[in-house]
Write a protein that holds these residues in place. Structure first.
Motif, PDB file in Angstrom:
ATOM      1  N   PHE A  35     -31.625  28.693 -12.960  1.00 58.97           N
ATOM      2  CA  PHE A  35     -30.809  28.551 -14.173  1.00 58.97           C
ATOM      3  C   PHE A  35     -30.754  29.855 -14.962  1.00 58.97           C
ATOM      4  CE2 PHE A  35     -32.315  24.071 -13.630  1.00 58.97           C
ATOM      5  CZ  PHE A  35     -31.078  23.507 -13.388  1.00 58.97           C
ATOM      6  N   GLU A  36     -31.312  30.914 -14.434  1.00 53.70           N
ATOM      7  CA  GLU A  36     -31.363  32.193 -15.133  1.00 53.70           C
ATOM      8  C   GLU A  36     -30.081  32.991 -14.908  1.00 53.70           C
ATOM      9  OE1 GLU A  36     -34.311  36.109 -15.493  1.00 53.70           O
ATOM     10  OE2 GLU A  36     -34.843  34.405 -14.211  1.00 53.70           O
ATOM     11  N   ILE A  37     -29.649  33.697 -15.932  1.00 53.50           N
ATOM     12  CA  ILE A  37     -28.426  34.481 -15.831  1.00 53.50           C
ATOM     13  C   ILE A  37     -28.530  35.492 -14.698  1.00 53.50           C
ATOM     14  CG2 ILE A  37     -29.217  36.163 -17.545  1.00 53.50           C
ATOM     15  CD1 ILE A  37     -26.287  36.480 -18.398  1.00 53.50           C
ATOM     16  N   GLY A  38     -27.441  35.651 -13.949  1.00 53.18           N
ATOM     17  CA  GLY A  38     -27.397  36.585 -12.838  1.00 53.18           C
ATOM     18  C   GLY A  38     -27.663  35.965 -11.486  1.00 53.18           C
ATOM     19  N   VAL A  39     -28.159  34.738 -11.456  1.00 51.29           N
ATOM     20  CA  VAL A  39     -28.440  34.072 -10.185  1.00 51.29           C
ATOM     21  C   VAL A  39     -27.132  33.818  -9.425  1.00 51.29           C
ATOM     22  CG1 VAL A  39     -29.159  31.875  -9.148  1.00 51.29           C
ATOM     23  CG2 VAL A  39     -30.614  32.997 -10.845  1.00 51.29           C
ATOM     24  N   ASP A  40     -27.120  34.170  -8.158  1.00 50.38           N
ATOM     25  CA  ASP A  40     -25.964  33.956  -7.281  1.00 50.38           C
ATOM     26  C   ASP A  40     -26.521  33.675  -5.895  1.00 50.38           C
ATOM     27  OD1 ASP A  40     -23.725  34.034  -5.670  1.00 50.38           O
ATOM     28  OD2 ASP A  40     -22.852  35.810  -6.609  1.00 50.38           O
ATOM     29  N   VAL A  41     -26.649  32.396  -5.543  1.00 48.22           N
ATOM     30  CA  VAL A  41     -27.316  32.013  -4.299  1.00 48.22           C
ATOM     31  C   VAL A  41     -26.453  31.049  -3.496  1.00 48.22           C
ATOM     32  CG1 VAL A  41     -29.621  32.355  -5.270  1.00 48.22           C
ATOM     33  CG2 VAL A  41     -28.544  30.100  -5.415  1.00 48.22           C
ATOM     34  N   PRO A  42     -26.666  30.989  -2.181  1.00 48.81           N
ATOM     35  CA  PRO A  42     -25.894  30.057  -1.341  1.00 48.81           C
ATOM     36  C   PRO A  42     -26.361  28.622  -1.510  1.00 48.81           C
ATOM     37  CG  PRO A  42     -27.476  31.259  -0.011  1.00 48.81           C
ATOM     38  CD  PRO A  42     -27.552  31.858  -1.380  1.00 48.81           C
ATOM     39  N   ALA A  43     -25.475  27.699  -1.178  1.00 48.03           N
ATOM     40  CA  ALA A  43     -25.774  26.278  -1.309  1.00 48.03           C
ATOM     41  C   ALA A  43     -25.008  25.484  -0.258  1.00 48.03           C
ATOM     42  CB  ALA A  43     -25.400  25.784  -2.705  1.00 48.03           C
ATOM     43  N   ILE A  44     -25.502  24.305   0.015  1.00 48.44           N
ATOM     44  CA  ILE A  44     -24.813  23.307   0.826  1.00 48.44           C
ATOM     45  C   ILE A  44     -24.633  22.073  -0.040  1.00 48.44           C
ATOM     46  CG2 ILE A  44     -24.927  21.779   2.825  1.00 48.44           C
ATOM     47  CD1 ILE A  44     -24.417  24.645   3.620  1.00 48.44           C
ATOM     48  N   VAL A  45     -23.415  21.533  -0.081  1.00 43.88           N
ATOM     49  CA  VAL A  45     -23.120  20.385  -0.933  1.00 43.88           C
ATOM     50  C   VAL A  45     -22.621  19.223  -0.082  1.00 43.88           C
ATOM     51  CG1 VAL A  45     -21.721  19.514  -2.844  1.00 43.88           C
ATOM     52  CG2 VAL A  45     -22.569  21.870  -2.891  1.00 43.88           C
ATOM     53  N   ARG A  46     -23.096  18.036  -0.399  1.00 45.18           N
ATOM     54  CA  ARG A  46     -22.586  16.815   0.238  1.00 45.18           C
ATOM     55  C   ARG A  46     -22.063  15.884  -0.845  1.00 45.18           C
ATOM     56  NH1 ARG A  46     -24.523  11.474   2.274  1.00 45.18           N
ATOM     57  NH2 ARG A  46     -23.253  10.993   4.117  1.00 45.18           N
ATOM     58  N   VAL A  47     -20.786  15.521  -0.759  1.00 48.81           N
ATOM     59  CA  VAL A  47     -20.190  14.508  -1.624  1.00 48.81           C
ATOM     60  C   VAL A  47     -20.173  13.216  -0.821  1.00 48.81           C
ATOM     61  CG1 VAL A  47     -18.141  13.806  -2.909  1.00 48.81           C
ATOM     62  CG2 VAL A  47     -18.793  16.220  -2.820  1.00 48.81           C
ATOM     63  N   SER A  48     -20.674  12.132  -1.410  1.00 46.77           N
ATOM     64  CA  SER A  48     -20.838  10.904  -0.638  1.00 46.77           C
ATOM     65  C   SER A  48     -20.458   9.676  -1.434  1.00 46.77           C
ATOM     66  CB  SER A  48     -22.289  10.768  -0.168  1.00 46.77           C
ATOM     67  OG  SER A  48     -23.156  10.622  -1.284  1.00 46.77           O
ATOM     68  N   SER A  49     -20.208   8.600  -0.702  1.00 46.56           N
ATOM     69  CA  SER A  49     -19.970   7.304  -1.323  1.00 46.56           C
ATOM     70  C   SER A  49     -21.285   6.549  -1.381  1.00 46.56           C
ATOM     71  CB  SER A  49     -18.940   6.492  -0.521  1.00 46.56           C
ATOM     72  OG  SER A  49     -19.365   6.334   0.824  1.00 46.56           O
ATOM     73  N   GLY A  50     -21.561   5.925  -2.534  1.00 50.68           N
ATOM     74  CA  GLY A  50     -22.797   5.189  -2.679  1.00 50.68           C
ATOM     75  C   GLY A  50     -22.873   3.992  -1.757  1.00 50.68           C
ATOM     76  N   GLN A  51     -21.731   3.449  -1.390  1.00 52.39           N
ATOM     77  CA  GLN A  51     -21.659   2.341  -0.444  1.00 52.39           C
ATOM     78  C   GLN A  51     -20.620   2.680   0.609  1.00 52.39           C
ATOM     79  OE1 GLN A  51     -19.940   2.709  -3.122  1.00 52.39           O
ATOM     80  NE2 GLN A  51     -18.761   0.908  -3.741  1.00 52.39           N
ATOM     81  N   ALA A  52     -20.275   1.714   1.446  1.00 52.74           N
ATOM     82  CA  ALA A  52     -19.339   1.981   2.536  1.00 52.74           C
ATOM     83  C   ALA A  52     -17.911   2.198   2.047  1.00 52.74           C
ATOM     84  CB  ALA A  52     -19.371   0.840   3.548  1.00 52.74           C
ATOM     85  N   ALA A  53     -17.604   1.827   0.815  1.00 55.24           N
ATOM     86  CA  ALA A  53     -16.250   2.001   0.279  1.00 55.24           C
ATOM     87  C   ALA A  53     -15.967   3.477   0.058  1.00 55.24           C
ATOM     88  CB  ALA A  53     -16.105   1.230  -1.030  1.00 55.24           C
ATOM     89  N   SER A  54     -14.993   4.002   0.760  1.00 61.63           N
ATOM     90  CA  SER A  54     -14.633   5.415   0.614  1.00 61.63           C
ATOM     91  C   SER A  54     -13.175   5.611   0.211  1.00 61.63           C
ATOM     92  CB  SER A  54     -14.903   6.169   1.926  1.00 61.63           C
ATOM     93  OG  SER A  54     -14.266   5.532   3.023  1.00 61.63           O
ATOM     94  N   LEU A  55     -12.416   4.519   0.114  1.00 61.38           N
ATOM     95  CA  LEU A  55     -11.018   4.616  -0.278  1.00 61.38           C
ATOM     96  C   LEU A  55     -10.883   4.515  -1.790  1.00 61.38           C
ATOM     97  CD1 LEU A  55      -9.306   2.319   2.389  1.00 61.38           C
ATOM     98  CD2 LEU A  55      -9.659   4.791   2.473  1.00 61.38           C
ATOM     99  N   GLY A  56      -9.927   5.255  -2.348  1.00 57.27           N
ATOM    100  CA  GLY A  56      -9.671   5.228  -3.777  1.00 57.27           C
ATOM    101  C   GLY A  56      -8.456   4.401  -4.119  1.00 57.27           C
ATOM    102  N   GLY A  57      -8.205   4.229  -5.416  1.00 53.88           N
ATOM    103  CA  GLY A  57      -7.044   3.478  -5.869  1.00 53.88           C
ATOM    104  C   GLY A  57      -7.417   2.079  -6.330  1.00 53.88           C
ATOM    105  N   GLU A  58      -6.540   1.495  -7.134  1.00 50.11           N
ATOM    106  CA  GLU A  58      -6.788   0.171  -7.701  1.00 50.11           C
ATOM    107  C   GLU A  58      -6.983  -0.891  -6.626  1.00 50.11           C
ATOM    108  OE1 GLU A  58      -7.261  -0.695 -10.733  1.00 50.11           O
ATOM    109  OE2 GLU A  58      -6.782   1.166 -11.778  1.00 50.11           O
ATOM    110  N   GLU A  59      -6.198  -0.805  -5.561  1.00 41.95           N
ATOM    111  CA  GLU A  59      -6.267  -1.834  -4.527  1.00 41.95           C
ATOM    112  C   GLU A  59      -7.558  -1.754  -3.722  1.00 41.95           C
ATOM    113  OE1 GLU A  59      -4.171   1.786  -2.853  1.00 41.95           O
ATOM    114  OE2 GLU A  59      -4.191   0.637  -4.722  1.00 41.95           O
ATOM    115  N   ALA A  60      -8.261  -0.625  -3.786  1.00 41.87           N
ATOM    116  CA  ALA A  60      -9.504  -0.459  -3.021  1.00 41.87           C
ATOM    117  C   ALA A  60     -10.697  -1.108  -3.715  1.00 41.87           C
ATOM    118  CB  ALA A  60      -9.782   1.017  -2.783  1.00 41.87           C
ATOM    119  N   GLY A  61     -10.588  -1.395  -4.991  1.00 43.14           N
ATOM    120  CA  GLY A  61     -11.651  -2.111  -5.676  1.00 43.14           C
ATOM    121  C   GLY A  61     -12.732  -1.252  -6.299  1.00 43.14           C
ATOM    122  N   GLY A  62     -12.681   0.049  -6.116  1.00 41.47           N
ATOM    123  CA  GLY A  62     -13.657   0.920  -6.759  1.00 41.47           C
ATOM    124  C   GLY A  62     -14.702   1.464  -5.807  1.00 41.47           C
TER     125      GLY A  62
END
Length: 346
Positions: free
Chosen positions: A130-157
């Motif tokens: 969190f210190e100023i000047g830090v510039d480091v590599p990272a790996i990010v994973r965005v995930s669904s908390g459950q099996a639902a991965s579709l968006g929109g009102e009809e998908a239910g959330g």
């Protein structure tokens, strides 16, 4: 609670939603699983290569827990080392490795991964990464908390989370102990029917946070289950990130750690309109660079700092078996208060 299928369905959703922030909470007691690795440390270049090595053109439909397993895994079984949410929860707190034997994730089964850069450009008084000047590599994973991965009102959330693996080094080939941040989006344990991952349907940005208390009755019940292993489980600590010494092999002795940070899409970010409305398709097909602002929201939890301190810049997203099945994000347990005399806090 388990007498009606509708209640079970709600339980699956609520239980799965805990995953993005709490699925790996657990006790600091030793887990005797033969799979446990005791020598943490990885090179960014190696993890990146495995994530991108075999991208999948067809989205895997990992299902996570089914209704029967929900009841079984709430209780667990001491006779089966890999059975039971409690066992897996303890194991994830103990296991600091970045890779585990490939197996479907119970509580955050579907995801997309990308390389990224973690940059701190403003001096807010933080230490470590969190210190100023830090510039480091990272790996990010965005995930669904459950099996639902579709968006929109009809998908239910759907319930979206983000896990960030930081490599405290300026060299992509140096082996280092990684530091991990796990977050839920602004809706926490409640599903969102928005179509895009990082913005609302009206284009307003969505933030992800490491502090996500449950608000529903069922969510609070399940949260109490995980509190038995790490209390409070819904506020994932950041001291591991604040202690990290860039390029070094040991932790900082004196450090200052935020209580809450938020990652929020920069102004002007637009979601890609994926034909199937799956967040993984949206991320993979997004051509323009994605940047999230790093916002130091609170030092103590009772104050509001809300200061932008840097950015998280993403590379190309990909869906792969390694991303879904093998990549592991260790969760730090709640901070050892006995060290408070050697730490510096606001």
């Amino acid at each position: 609670m388990f007498r009606r299928s509708r209640s079970l369905g709600k339980l699956v959703v609520a239980l799965a939603s805990l995953a993005a922030c709490t699925s790996a909470t657990g006790s600091t007691q030793t887990d005797d699983s033969s799979e446990l690795r005791t020598a943490p440390g990885s090179r960014f270049v190696d993890v990146k290569e495995k994530i991108y090595a075999q991208p999948l053109s067809t989205l895997p439909q990992h299902m996570g827990l089914n209704l029967r397993e929900v009841a079984l895994n709430l209780i667990g079984s001491e006779s089966k080392p890999n059975h039971g949410l409690g066992v897996r929860s303890r194991r994830t707190l103990v296991d600091e490795s970045d890779e585990r034997p490939a197996e479907p994730k119970w509580l955050h089964p579907r995801g997309a991964c990308a390389e990224a850069r973690w940059k701190i450009t403003e001096d807010a008084g933080g230490t470590g990464l969190f210190e100023i000047g830090v510039d480091v590599p990272a790996i990010v994973r965005v995930s669904s908390g459950q099996a639902a991965s579709l968006g929109g009102e009809e998908a239910g959330g759907r319930i979206l989370g983000m896990a960030i693996k930081l490599f405290p080094t300026t060299s992509e080939t140096q082996k280092v102990k990684t530091r991990n941040i796990v977050m839920l989006d602004r809706y926490g344990f409640e599903g969102s029917s928005r179509e895009h991952t990082l913005v609302e349907n009206d284009g307003q940005p969505v933030y992800f946070t490491n502090v996500a208390p449950a608000t529903s009755t069922l969510g609070r019940f399940l949260s109490q289950f995980f509190d038995r292993f790490d209390n409070p489980n819904w506020a994932r600590p950041l001291y591991g990130v604040a202690r990290a010494y860039v390029g070094g092999s040991s932790d900082l002795i004196r450090y200052r750690t935020p209580y809450e940070i938020r990652l929020q899409a920069t102004a002007g970010t637009r979601g890609h309109d994926a034909a199937d409305k799956d967040f993984r398709t949206e991320l993979v097909e997004t051509a323009e660079p994605i940047r999230l602002d790093i916002i130091l929201q609170s030092w103590r939890g009772t104050d509001v700092a809300a200061q932008k301190i840097g950015s998280l810049d993403f590379g190309k997203f990909v869906v792969s078996d390694y991303c879904d099945l093998s990549l592991h994000f260790h969760h730090d347990a709640q901070e050892d208060r006995s060290r408070s005399t050697t730490t510096t806090r606001s």
